[in-house]
Design an enzyme around this catalytic site. Sequence first.
Site, PDB file in Angstrom:
ATOM      1  CG  HIS A  68      -1.763   1.141   1.454  1.00 24.53           C
ATOM      2  ND1 HIS A  68      -3.131   1.097   1.390  1.00 24.53           N
ATOM      3  CD2 HIS A  68      -1.453   2.436   1.755  1.00 24.53           C
ATOM      4  CE1 HIS A  68      -3.622   2.300   1.630  1.00 24.53           C
ATOM      5  NE2 HIS A  68      -2.627   3.131   1.872  1.00 24.53           N
ATOM      6  CD  GLU A  69       2.018   3.847   3.573  1.00 21.84           C
ATOM      7  OE1 GLU A  69       2.572   4.862   3.105  1.00 21.84           O
ATOM      8  OE2 GLU A  69       0.876   3.855   4.050  1.00 21.84           O
ATOM      9  CG  HIS A  72       0.575   6.087  -0.757  1.00 22.20           C
ATOM     10  ND1 HIS A  72      -0.517   6.644  -1.370  1.00 22.20           N
ATOM     11  CD2 HIS A  72       0.114   5.474   0.366  1.00 22.20           C
ATOM     12  CE1 HIS A  72      -1.604   6.367  -0.649  1.00 22.20           C
ATOM     13  NE2 HIS A  72      -1.242   5.669   0.399  1.00 22.20           N
ATOM     14  CG  ASP A 170      -4.117   6.901   1.769  1.00 26.70           C
ATOM     15  OD1 ASP A 170      -3.141   7.635   1.990  1.00 26.70           O
ATOM     16  OD2 ASP A 170      -4.073   5.655   1.854  1.00 26.70           O
TER      17      ASP A 170
END
Length: 364
Positions: A68-69, A72, A170
């Site tokens: 997930h990170e 980003h 987010d």
Amino acid sequence: MQSSLKIGSVMGIPIKLHVTFLLILPVFAYVFAINPQPFGFSGVEPPLTRYALSTLTAILLFVSILLHELAHSYLAMRYGVNIDSITLFLFGGVSSMEEMPRVPSQEAKMAFAGPLTSLVIGFVCLFVYGTFISPNSALAENPFFLTIWILGAMNLVLGVFNLLPAFPMDGGRVLRALYARKMSYVKATQSAAAVGKFFAILMAIFGILIGNLWFPLIALFIYVGASEEERSTQASVTLEDIFIRDIMTPVVVSVHPSMSVEDLVHFMFENKHMGYPVMEGGVLKGVVSFTDVQRVPILERPVLLVSDIMTKDIVSIPSDGHATDALKLVSSRNIGRLLVIDNGNLVGILSRTDLVRTLKLMSE
């Protein structure tokens, strides 16, 4: 003492585990072990197998958070943003970036990339489980494959939760990007932060009503995070058009490396400064601060010299740099002052107090 442990790098980004992650991982494993199916492995025998599957599921869940990170970070790097590290904390992961993209479309895409990754992982896991595992009784009865279902369900929850417009999550960053299309970046941040704080209050009340303390704890992190980001954005925008040469102290008081620490204490008292460059024959040797003095026992101060305790790792900035860059440096390095150096020459000094004073004056 370091609070984070580096475990490797991905795409050139250091991956760290915070001490809170090391504490929460066994908790997650235990929760999966005591929860009944299909949300846990309660009843699976022998106990060694039950706890092994629970630990594996907890680790895979945090691997999903890492992905997930990384989503980003990948987009952020494409937009020219430097990523210092990714750290896994108590409540998930945090990408440490130099700054957020100011272009609304870029920030929206970057913020949405994380939840999208979680949703994709969730749907793929549930599709695999529902299509290939659930119809096959032999596979469905094997508790090992239950890990896939739990991982899918948890990632869907993670994706949806992160899309809530609770800044600085987010969804809140997407909301700020939408606001920034119609108003200034600072005003957009303030509006998104207000929505985030409102959601945090609602979450805390909900958690108290149902008797779940996790919700108020998460709400506290969201509320504090929104407040901090609001202040940080205000400070960055306020200082970005100010040059170092306009706010630095050009007359630099220095000390000699042969001065004793005891004499340095008296010198600090007389000159009312907490840190000084160390100069010898016009050459910069280091920096000494009151923090360095505090580490020296009182009985040793008459015999130890400034050269024995000074910091040789000099953090500097040019006079034509921006005050925003100085703010980032003093914050990231947790230092009280920067030396202003042009072409190898010391031309001034800039303290954290100078930055705070400038912020107050500009705010007025």
